[in-house]
Design a protein around this motif. Structure first.
Motif, mmCIF file in Angstrom:
data_model
loop_
_atom_site.group_PDB
_atom_site.id
_atom_site.type_symbol
_atom_site.label_atom_id
_atom_site.label_comp_id
_atom_site.label_asym_id
_atom_site.label_seq_id
_atom_site.Cartn_x
_atom_site.Cartn_y
_atom_site.Cartn_z
ATOM 1 N N LEU A 99 -6.778 0.989 13.844
ATOM 2 C CA LEU A 99 -6.722 1.631 12.534
ATOM 3 C C LEU A 99 -5.784 0.824 11.654
ATOM 4 O O LEU A 99 -4.619 0.630 12.002
ATOM 5 C CB LEU A 99 -6.221 3.067 12.683
ATOM 6 C CG LEU A 99 -5.934 3.852 11.402
ATOM 7 C CD1 LEU A 99 -7.215 4.106 10.622
ATOM 8 C CD2 LEU A 99 -5.231 5.169 11.732
ATOM 9 N N THR A 100 -6.291 0.359 10.522
ATOM 10 C CA THR A 100 -5.498 -0.470 9.616
ATOM 11 C C THR A 100 -5.327 0.252 8.283
ATOM 12 O O THR A 100 -6.315 0.596 7.627
ATOM 13 C CB THR A 100 -6.183 -1.832 9.380
ATOM 14 O OG1 THR A 100 -6.432 -2.453 10.640
ATOM 15 C CG2 THR A 100 -5.307 -2.727 8.531
ATOM 16 N N ILE A 101 -4.077 0.479 7.906
ATOM 17 C CA ILE A 101 -3.772 1.201 6.665
ATOM 18 C C ILE A 101 -3.088 0.232 5.714
ATOM 19 O O ILE A 101 -2.043 -0.354 6.051
ATOM 20 C CB ILE A 101 -2.852 2.403 6.944
ATOM 21 C CG1 ILE A 101 -3.480 3.310 8.017
ATOM 22 C CG2 ILE A 101 -2.582 3.184 5.670
ATOM 23 C CD1 ILE A 101 -2.490 4.001 8.894
ATOM 24 N N ARG A 102 -3.667 0.068 4.529
ATOM 25 C CA ARG A 102 -3.118 -0.847 3.524
ATOM 26 C C ARG A 102 -2.603 -0.039 2.335
ATOM 27 O O ARG A 102 -3.333 0.774 1.771
ATOM 28 C CB ARG A 102 -4.176 -1.851 3.071
ATOM 29 C CG ARG A 102 -4.640 -2.791 4.179
ATOM 30 C CD ARG A 102 -5.731 -3.735 3.701
ATOM 31 N NE ARG A 102 -6.077 -4.714 4.714
ATOM 32 C CZ ARG A 102 -6.941 -4.500 5.699
ATOM 33 N NH1 ARG A 102 -7.565 -3.332 5.784
ATOM 34 N NH2 ARG A 102 -7.186 -5.444 6.591
ATOM 35 N N THR A 103 -1.361 -0.284 1.979
ATOM 36 C CA THR A 103 -0.727 0.404 0.851
ATOM 37 C C THR A 103 -0.237 -0.644 -0.138
ATOM 38 O O THR A 103 0.588 -1.495 0.217
ATOM 39 C CB THR A 103 0.444 1.269 1.329
ATOM 40 O OG1 THR A 103 -0.019 2.185 2.320
ATOM 41 C CG2 THR A 103 1.046 2.041 0.162
ATOM 42 N N THR A 104 -0.767 -0.567 -1.349
ATOM 43 C CA THR A 104 -0.409 -1.534 -2.384
ATOM 44 C C THR A 104 0.483 -0.871 -3.422
ATOM 45 O O THR A 104 0.119 0.143 -4.021
ATOM 46 C CB THR A 104 -1.669 -2.104 -3.058
ATOM 47 O OG1 THR A 104 -2.502 -2.720 -2.061
ATOM 48 C CG2 THR A 104 -1.294 -3.136 -4.107
ATOM 49 N N VAL A 105 1.673 -1.443 -3.613
ATOM 50 C CA VAL A 105 2.644 -0.958 -4.590
ATOM 51 C C VAL A 105 3.076 -2.134 -5.454
ATOM 52 O O VAL A 105 3.543 -3.154 -4.930
ATOM 53 C CB VAL A 105 3.876 -0.337 -3.896
ATOM 54 C CG1 VAL A 105 4.898 0.116 -4.925
ATOM 55 C CG2 VAL A 105 3.457 0.829 -3.009
ATOM 56 N N ASP A 106 2.891 -2.000 -6.772
ATOM 57 C CA ASP A 106 3.279 -3.074 -7.710
ATOM 58 C C ASP A 106 2.690 -4.417 -7.301
ATOM 59 O O ASP A 106 3.347 -5.467 -7.359
ATOM 60 C CB ASP A 106 4.799 -3.183 -7.801
ATOM 61 C CG ASP A 106 5.434 -1.946 -8.401
ATOM 62 O OD1 ASP A 106 4.760 -1.274 -9.217
ATOM 63 O OD2 ASP A 106 6.585 -1.634 -8.036
ATOM 64 N N GLY A 107 1.435 -4.416 -6.854
ATOM 65 C CA GLY A 107 0.740 -5.649 -6.503
ATOM 66 C C GLY A 107 1.058 -6.182 -5.121
ATOM 67 O O GLY A 107 0.443 -7.159 -4.681
ATOM 68 N N GLN A 108 2.006 -5.587 -4.419
ATOM 69 C CA GLN A 108 2.380 -6.044 -3.084
ATOM 70 C C GLN A 108 1.735 -5.122 -2.037
ATOM 71 O O GLN A 108 1.915 -3.902 -2.083
ATOM 72 C CB GLN A 108 3.892 -6.035 -2.910
ATOM 73 C CG GLN A 108 4.630 -6.935 -3.893
ATOM 74 C CD GLN A 108 4.261 -8.404 -3.702
ATOM 75 O OE1 GLN A 108 4.248 -8.908 -2.575
ATOM 76 N NE2 GLN A 108 3.970 -9.085 -4.805
ATOM 77 N N CYS A 109 1.001 -5.725 -1.112
ATOM 78 C CA CYS A 109 0.276 -4.963 -0.105
ATOM 79 C C CYS A 109 1.019 -4.989 1.232
ATOM 80 O O CYS A 109 1.334 -6.066 1.745
ATOM 81 C CB CYS A 109 -1.138 -5.509 0.088
ATOM 82 S SG CYS A 109 -2.118 -4.625 1.331
ATOM 83 N N SER A 110 1.288 -3.828 1.777
ATOM 84 C CA SER A 110 1.857 -3.720 3.125
ATOM 85 C C SER A 110 0.776 -3.205 4.062
ATOM 86 O O SER A 110 -0.084 -2.406 3.667
ATOM 87 C CB SER A 110 3.059 -2.788 3.140
ATOM 88 O OG SER A 110 2.675 -1.478 2.750
ATOM 89 N N VAL A 111 0.804 -3.672 5.296
ATOM 90 C CA VAL A 111 -0.237 -3.335 6.268
ATOM 91 C C VAL A 111 0.398 -2.639 7.465
ATOM 92 O O VAL A 111 1.374 -3.122 8.040
ATOM 93 C CB VAL A 111 -0.998 -4.596 6.733
ATOM 94 C CG1 VAL A 111 -2.055 -4.212 7.768
ATOM 95 C CG2 VAL A 111 -1.647 -5.298 5.541
ATOM 96 N N GLU A 112 -0.152 -1.485 7.812
ATOM 97 C CA GLU A 112 0.277 -0.732 8.987
ATOM 98 C C GLU A 112 -0.889 -0.712 9.974
ATOM 99 O O GLU A 112 -2.012 -0.358 9.613
ATOM 100 C CB GLU A 112 0.646 0.697 8.583
ATOM 101 C CG GLU A 112 0.999 1.610 9.735
ATOM 102 C CD GLU A 112 1.220 3.053 9.281
ATOM 103 O OE1 GLU A 112 1.446 3.909 10.151
ATOM 104 O OE2 GLU A 112 1.150 3.310 8.052
ATOM 105 N N THR A 113 -0.636 -1.106 11.211
ATOM 106 C CA THR A 113 -1.681 -1.147 12.231
ATOM 107 C C THR A 113 -1.371 -0.145 13.338
ATOM 108 O O THR A 113 -0.272 -0.146 13.892
ATOM 109 C CB THR A 113 -1.812 -2.553 12.839
ATOM 110 O OG1 THR A 113 -2.104 -3.485 11.791
ATOM 111 C CG2 THR A 113 -2.923 -2.600 13.874
#
Length: 622
Positions: free
Chosen positions: A595-609
């Motif tokens: 399961l891959t969760i991508r959260t984009t804040v102010d153009g910066q994407c963080s990825v949680e696996t």
């Protein structure tokens, strides 16, 4: 004729995609007023104007009303079986008979002499008992049997879900004394108005009855009493008694009701088509069952394996909740008469199929195409979920696999868009609750915010349809819950909230469903009675507005394309523009267990696996 379409947005969408719910008002000369009802019309009703349909009347439980059963689930069942449902209103606690002391409660007369003729006159239905059935739960289970036993000329088949079959046992409950007078003063009246007494008048062949109850239900003894009366009098019927490891699926619960309704409607379907429902052997508590799940090393379509067990053990066939085959696994249940029997040794032979492993088993030995093991589970371990806690937030991801659909999803296209959208809604909601300060239990009065998806491939009886995601606030080990079911259309947009209240939730008058339509606001109440937060559905289905009473500002959980991603936005008040805080998307590779969760804040994407076992959903810690 007075007909009023309710749930207008939902009904409009369903006109081209499925069943439609109509609200009607039926004159009741016996009570001097118009009484509402809901009619669930299958999609084919509009598609085939020359067709007449069988009808199932649905009578609700104590505290309910005509909308209690008028849900998306009933729409699915109407389309599946192609018959009408008529959801009657029983005045909350009528018990579906004519009260001998209160002339304002004549609901037996209403159903049999007012509602049925009105439906026959205004809808394209087949007007005979061979194409008319009645069902209900709790008080409605009593009502279905009461009306069906006493009016055999109207109803050819009867279905009861945990019915209250003997009123005598509950002298101070559910307003029965208000309908009959005090039990101690009118004992004969109480006996005469109980289904167990009416059943003594039946002869074999009078009725086609199916009744179901769980072993944790407070009406269990009354259902056993009715079953024993019918059995002693040699009146054929189908009696189902269900024991599970969890009280909510063997007790007086919405989960049990949802589990049993498809069984009863299938019984009716068989009766309508064949003229006589098949009478099944009663399931008694004196049976020992074991179950296991065998997974394939490679997914694909295969024949079922051969299961060998010693006598008197047998494989339970014909019930997909107990035994079944799909692209990734074979699961099965074995049973033998007797209580508390030791599990036998099982031999599985599966030529040409490589077995990955066996779940719900011990002492597994491989021998060529054979696998030997001893089952340990009491039901097939087919659940496929991953859950974890983050302070006051509880996450549960239901993993869906194409080709493994069960229940109401079996005969329908795989809901790929809704599966993707519900995960996006789910994890965007997590982001919102974090930012809104509700991730800690001290902010939620000890309650928990539960964010759950939906499942299309869980065959053990839980019908989680139609597609939706859950936002819940609950405490006391699931017994007191605010449960939001945010239904999704084919584009992943919200269509309604089938809001469910369980137990003693302050601010709500009873346990049951409180349907919320687009544009309406749902109040999530804490144990103290305080509204902890509200969620308002946007009228176009593109989002939810979150507010905390007494806290400035509001959040928007929204997207015009929720299949792609869902945003969390904020504004100080209703006059300001929304400001995007985060954009969230979630990809669930259920075949690989990633399961891959991508959260984009102010153009910066963080990825949680999040990694999990692709056979069980068990989370694999980093």
């Amino acid at each position: 004729m007075r007909r009023l379409l309710i749930f207008s947005v939902v009904a409009f969408a369903a006109a081209t995609q499925g069943a439609v719910i109509e609200e009607i008002r039926v004159p009741s000369p016996s009570m001097g007023k118009d009484i509402p009802a809901c009619v669930v019309l299958p999609d084919k009703y509009a598609a085939d104007p020359g067709m007449a349909f069988s009808t199932v009347y649905v009578v609700h439980g104590a505290g309910g009303n005509y909308r209690t059963y008028a849900t998306e689930e009933l729409k699915f069942l109407a389309d599946r079986h192609e018959f009408l449902f008529v959801c009657a209103d029983g005045g909350k606690t009528s018990w579906w008979f004519d009260s001998p002391i209160d002339p304002s409660y004549r609901y037996e007369t209403h159903v049999t002499k007012e509602l049925v003729p009105w439906i026959d006159a205004h809808y394209r239905v087949i007007r005979d008992r061979a194409h008319r059935a009645i069902m209900g739960g709790s008080m409605g289970g009593h009502g279905a049997c009461w009306l069906g036993f006493r009016h055999k000329e109207l109803f050819g088949a009867i279905g009861s879900i945990y019915g209250g079959m003997n009123l005598w046992n509950f002298p101070n409950s559910w307003d029965i004394a208000k309908r009959l007078g005090p039990r101690d003063e009118f004992p004969e009246r109480w006996r005469e108005h109980s289904v167990v007494t009416e059943a003594m008048k039946l002869k074999n062949g009078d009725v086609n009855l199916i009744m179901a109850v769980g072993t944790s239900d407070f009406f269990l003894s009354a259902n056993r009493e009715l079953h024993n009366i019918l059995t002693s009098n040699k009146v054929a019927h189908t009696y189902i008694e269900i024991r599970t490891a969890e009280e909510k699926t063997s007790g007086h619960s919405g989960e049990f009701n949802a589990m049993v309704k498809p069984i009863i409607t299938a019984f009716f379907d068989n009766y309508f088509k064949n003229g006589e429902a098949q009478i099944a052997t009663a399931v008694t508590p004196f049976v020992t069952r074991y179950a296991s799940k065998v997974t394939k090393a490679a997914h694909g379509t295969t024949p079922a394996p051969e299961i060998k067990v010693p006598a008197p053990w047998r494989v339970v066939e014909g019930d997909e909740a107990k035994t079944g085959l799909n692209v990734r696994e074979y699961y099965f249940t074995i049973e033998a008469p007797g209580r508390g029997l030791a599990a036998p040794r099982v031999e599985l032979v599966w030529p040409g199929v490589a077995v990955k492993t066996v779940y719900g088993a011990k002492n597994m030995v491989r021998d060529g195409d054979r696998v030997l093991f001893t089952p340990t589970a009491t039901k097939p371990p087919t659940g496929f979920t991953t859950g974890w806690s983050e302070g006051a937030i509880r996450i549960c991801v239901f993993h869906n696999v194409e080709g493994v659909q069960h229940g109401l999803y079996r005969d329908r296209p795989y809901p790929a868009a809704e599966v993707r959208a519900q995960n996006n809604w789910l994890f965007a909601a997590r982001e919102l609750f974090r930012r809104a300060g509700l991730a800690e239990t001290n902010a939620t009065e000890g309650a928990f915010v539960r964010l759950f998806g939906f499942e299309s491939n869980f065959p053990n009886g839980h019908v989680d349809a139609p597609p939706h995601f859950h936002v819940m606030l609950m405490w006391n080990a699931w017994k007191e819950n605010n449960v939001g079911h945010y239904r999704l259309d084919g584009k992943g947009r919200i269509t309604e909230n089938a809001f469910l209240v369980c137990g003693n939730v302050p601010g709500y008058p009873r346990t049951g469903y409180f349907p919320q339509q687009l544009g309406e606001t749902t109040h999530y109440n804490a144990p103290s009675g305080k509204t902890l937060f509200t969620l308002e559905m946007l009228r176009d289905g593109t989002g939810l507005v979150f507010r905390r009473p007494g806290v400035p500002g509001e959040y928007l959980l929204g997207s015009s394309e929720p299949v792609s991603s869902v945003c969390v936005s904020f504004r100080e008040d209703g006059t300001r523009p929304w400001r995007e805080l985060a954009r969230v998307s979630a990809d669930d590779d259920s075949l690989e267990g990633v399961l891959t969760i991508r959260t984009t804040v102010d153009g910066q994407c963080s990825v949680e696996t999040v990694r999990y076992n692709p056979d069980t959903g068990e989370r694999i810690k980093p």
